[in-house]
Write a protein that holds these residues in place. Structure first.
Motif, short mmCIF file in Angstrom:
data_model
loop_
_atom_site.label_atom_id
_atom_site.label_comp_id
_atom_site.label_asym_id
_atom_site.label_seq_id
_atom_site.Cartn_x
_atom_site.Cartn_y
_atom_site.Cartn_z
N ARG A 44 0.84 -1.20 0.00
CA ARG A 44 0.00 0.00 0.00
C ARG A 44 0.88 1.25 0.00
O ARG A 44 2.11 1.16 0.13
CB ARG A 44 -0.92 0.02 1.21
CG ARG A 44 -0.19 0.16 2.56
CD ARG A 44 -1.15 0.19 3.72
NE ARG A 44 -0.46 0.43 5.00
CZ ARG A 44 -0.18 1.63 5.48
NH1 ARG A 44 -0.51 2.72 4.79
NH2 ARG A 44 0.43 1.75 6.65
N ARG A 47 -0.30 7.22 3.87
CA ARG A 47 -1.31 8.26 4.00
C ARG A 47 -0.65 9.42 4.74
O ARG A 47 -0.33 9.33 5.92
CB ARG A 47 -2.54 7.74 4.74
CG ARG A 47 -3.26 6.64 3.95
CD ARG A 47 -4.42 6.05 4.74
NE ARG A 47 -5.45 7.03 5.06
CZ ARG A 47 -6.37 7.47 4.20
NH1 ARG A 47 -6.35 7.02 2.94
NH2 ARG A 47 -7.28 8.35 4.56
N GLN A 74 3.55 12.88 -2.96
CA GLN A 74 2.69 12.44 -4.06
C GLN A 74 3.53 11.94 -5.24
O GLN A 74 3.23 10.90 -5.82
CB GLN A 74 1.80 13.60 -4.54
CG GLN A 74 0.67 13.96 -3.58
CD GLN A 74 -0.21 15.05 -4.17
OE1 GLN A 74 0.26 16.10 -4.62
NE2 GLN A 74 -1.51 14.80 -4.18
N HIS A 78 2.77 8.34 -3.07
CA HIS A 78 1.96 8.23 -1.88
C HIS A 78 0.73 9.15 -1.94
O HIS A 78 0.62 10.01 -2.81
CB HIS A 78 2.81 8.50 -0.64
CG HIS A 78 3.94 7.52 -0.51
ND1 HIS A 78 3.74 6.22 -0.11
CD2 HIS A 78 5.27 7.64 -0.81
CE1 HIS A 78 4.89 5.57 -0.13
NE2 HIS A 78 5.84 6.41 -0.56
N ARG A 79 -0.18 8.95 -1.00
CA ARG A 79 -1.44 9.68 -1.02
C ARG A 79 -1.45 10.74 0.08
O ARG A 79 -1.21 10.44 1.25
CB ARG A 79 -2.63 8.74 -0.82
CG ARG A 79 -3.98 9.48 -0.72
CD ARG A 79 -5.13 8.53 -0.60
NE ARG A 79 -5.32 7.79 -1.84
CZ ARG A 79 -6.23 6.82 -1.99
NH1 ARG A 79 -7.00 6.47 -0.98
NH2 ARG A 79 -6.35 6.20 -3.14
N ASP A 127 -5.05 14.19 -8.73
CA ASP A 127 -5.40 12.80 -9.02
C ASP A 127 -5.98 12.14 -7.76
O ASP A 127 -5.32 12.11 -6.72
CB ASP A 127 -4.16 12.05 -9.49
CG ASP A 127 -4.46 10.60 -9.88
OD1 ASP A 127 -5.57 10.10 -9.60
OD2 ASP A 127 -3.56 9.97 -10.47
N PRO A 128 -7.20 11.60 -7.83
CA PRO A 128 -7.81 10.96 -6.64
C PRO A 128 -6.96 9.85 -6.04
O PRO A 128 -7.12 9.52 -4.86
CB PRO A 128 -9.14 10.42 -7.19
CG PRO A 128 -9.45 11.25 -8.38
CD PRO A 128 -8.11 11.59 -8.98
N GLU A 129 -6.09 9.25 -6.83
CA GLU A 129 -5.19 8.23 -6.29
C GLU A 129 -4.09 8.84 -5.43
O GLU A 129 -3.46 8.15 -4.64
CB GLU A 129 -4.54 7.44 -7.44
CG GLU A 129 -5.52 6.59 -8.22
CD GLU A 129 -6.12 5.48 -7.36
OE1 GLU A 129 -5.35 4.84 -6.62
OE2 GLU A 129 -7.34 5.28 -7.42
N ARG A 130 -3.88 10.15 -5.61
CA ARG A 130 -2.80 10.84 -4.90
C ARG A 130 -3.31 11.88 -3.90
O ARG A 130 -2.52 12.40 -3.12
CB ARG A 130 -1.87 11.53 -5.92
CG ARG A 130 -1.16 10.56 -6.85
CD ARG A 130 -0.05 9.83 -6.13
NE ARG A 130 0.55 8.79 -6.96
CZ ARG A 130 0.25 7.50 -6.88
NH1 ARG A 130 -0.64 7.08 -5.98
NH2 ARG A 130 0.82 6.62 -7.66
N GLU A 132 -6.67 12.97 -1.26
CA GLU A 132 -7.95 12.73 -0.60
C GLU A 132 -8.25 13.99 0.23
O GLU A 132 -7.45 14.36 1.10
CB GLU A 132 -7.84 11.51 0.30
CG GLU A 132 -9.09 11.13 1.06
CD GLU A 132 -8.87 9.90 1.92
OE1 GLU A 132 -9.42 9.86 3.04
OE2 GLU A 132 -8.13 8.98 1.48
#
Length: 426
Positions: A44, A47, A74, A78-79, A127-130, A132
């Motif tokens: 994973r 966060r 990012q 990572h997010r 980017d929603p993957e990067r 939130e």
């Protein structure tokens, strides 16, 4: 198996070192590398949390320091979890404060939150993957039982260890219960979003470390924390702040951004390079900036060392504008600076301001206030102090009204960076 494990640990350590570059603190020692390695083994991404209270409508380069570091996470895959503190903004962060912080209305908080998120995306990857984006009202509007459970995680003695609280307590100044509650709420944010890493300024160090304690109390793995230096404003002395008038906004026009950067003291250049461009001022530049080169804001000072302070500052200004805009706009901003501040000429393109004549006269304080968003009294003060010119003539004291025929077609210059070409008729 051992070799693969060693290689993974080395990769995590190298990435942690790269991500920690430019920070003041990366705590506890080895925690970031450990979190990177654990996330990799679990398949994973990390966060990485930043919480921002929307207490003002615009963000400036001081905010951009932490946002830039988030972008590095990012870019490493990572997010980022960006928490808009719409709930904590009602409490008011006491960090670095010597008095109670005023409470904002719900409407102000909502308006500021919308603007902040829009401006933050000039730096962060959307980017929603990067990315939130969350609001802490999602979990902080809790029941009394839940709130009491949160308060049990920390003692009053711990809270009074904070430098700002300790000073106010010793001075007999008021500390509200709301302010004591704020670090607990920020710490619970880390529990709610399962933060692996949290970033903030050095003034947030106590809160970030307390977040680890609260995570542990809730049975969650403890986050690593990274703190970034506090960027000084254009005065080179105080923290960048809109209220102090020493800010460079991330949405300032390229020409304005370039000009304000050129106005910072030479001694501040090293910090700007490190925190905003992610690089050190070169050895030659450092000698120039810190050892007595006296360049002025227009870059006309003497050159010493390998590169003059003027050239280093121009490179800094170009780099900042290119980061937040484009290379082409950075080059155009430099040409504008050269024309207006070095050659003392008017800009190539000047916005027009149309005015209505009243008995053949133009009241300049009213027009200046309307065009540049300042008060009429401030406009009168600028005129009286010789800060306003019409065409080639500097206006004198009390020269607040001029003939419309004289003003029509002329360039109005207010201060160093504001221009309008005047046109009679609305």
């Amino acid at each position: 198996m051992g070799n693969a494990t060693d290689a993974a640990a080395q990769d995590a350590a190298r990435l942690a070192e790269r991500l920690a570059w430019g920070t003041v603190d990366c705590l506890p020692e080895g925690a970031l590398a450990a979190r990177l390695r654990a996330a990799s083994e679990q398949g994973r991404v990390l966060r990485v949390k930043l919480g921002i209270d929307p207490t003002a409508p615009d963000i400036h380069l001081g905010h951009a320091v932490v946002l830039r570091k988030l972008r590095e996470f990012q870019d490493a895959g990572h997010r980022v979890v960006l928490i808009i503190g719409d709930y904590t903004a009602r409490v008011g962060d006491p960090s670095g404060r010597s008095s109670l912080r005023p409470i904002l209305s719900g409407e102000q908080i909502e308006a500021n939150a919308a603007t902040f998120q829009e401006q933050a995306l000039r730096i962060l990857d959307p980017d929603p993957e990067r990315l939130e984006v969350r609001r802490n009202s999602e979990w902080l509007d809790m029941s009394m039982i839940e709130l009491l459970g949160l308060m049990r995680t920390t003692t009053a003695a711990q809270m009074l260890e904070r430098d700002d609280f300790a000073k106010r307590f010793a001075a007999g100044e008021p500390i509200s219960m709301l302010e004591l509650l704020y670090p607990l709420l920020q710490g619970y944010d880390s529990v709610a979003v399962k933060a692996d890493v949290e970033l903030g300024g050095t003034d947030q160090k106590f809160n970030l470390l307390l977040g680890r304690d609260i995570q542990r109390a809730y049975g969650e793995p403890e986050q690593a924390i990274l703190t970034m230096g506090i960027l000084v404003g254009t005065d080179g002395q105080r923290k960048m702040s809109k209220s102090l008038g020493n800010q460079i906004g991330v949405t300032d026009a390229p020409e304005e951004m370039f000009g304000k950067t050129m106005a910072i003291p030479d001694e501040a250049m090293g910090q700007y390079y490190r925190l905003l461009l992610g690089e050190e001022l070169g050895a030659g530049d450092g000698d120039t900036a810190g050892a007595g080169a006296e360049s002025d804001a227009a870059g006309t000072g003497p050159a010493t060392g390998e590169t003059s302070a003027r050239d280093a500052k121009r490179a800094l200004a170009r780099g900042i504008v290119a980061w937040l805009y484009t290379e082409a706009e950075a080059e155009a901003a430099e040409r504008h600076f050269e024309r207006v501040f070095v050659q003392r000429e008017a800009p190539e393109e000047i916005e027009e301001a149309h005015f209505a004549s009243e008995e053949g006269m133009l009241h300049l304080p009213g027009l200046i206030a309307e065009e540049f968003g300042i008060s009429r009294s401030e406009a009168r003060r600028l005129i009286d102090q010789g800060g306003v010119s019409l065409g080639e003539e500097v206006l004198g004291t009390d020269e607040h009204n001029v003939a419309s025929e004289r003003a029509d077609g002329q360039v109005l210059k207010v201060g160093k960076r504001r221009f309008r070409r005047l046109r009679a008729g609305m």
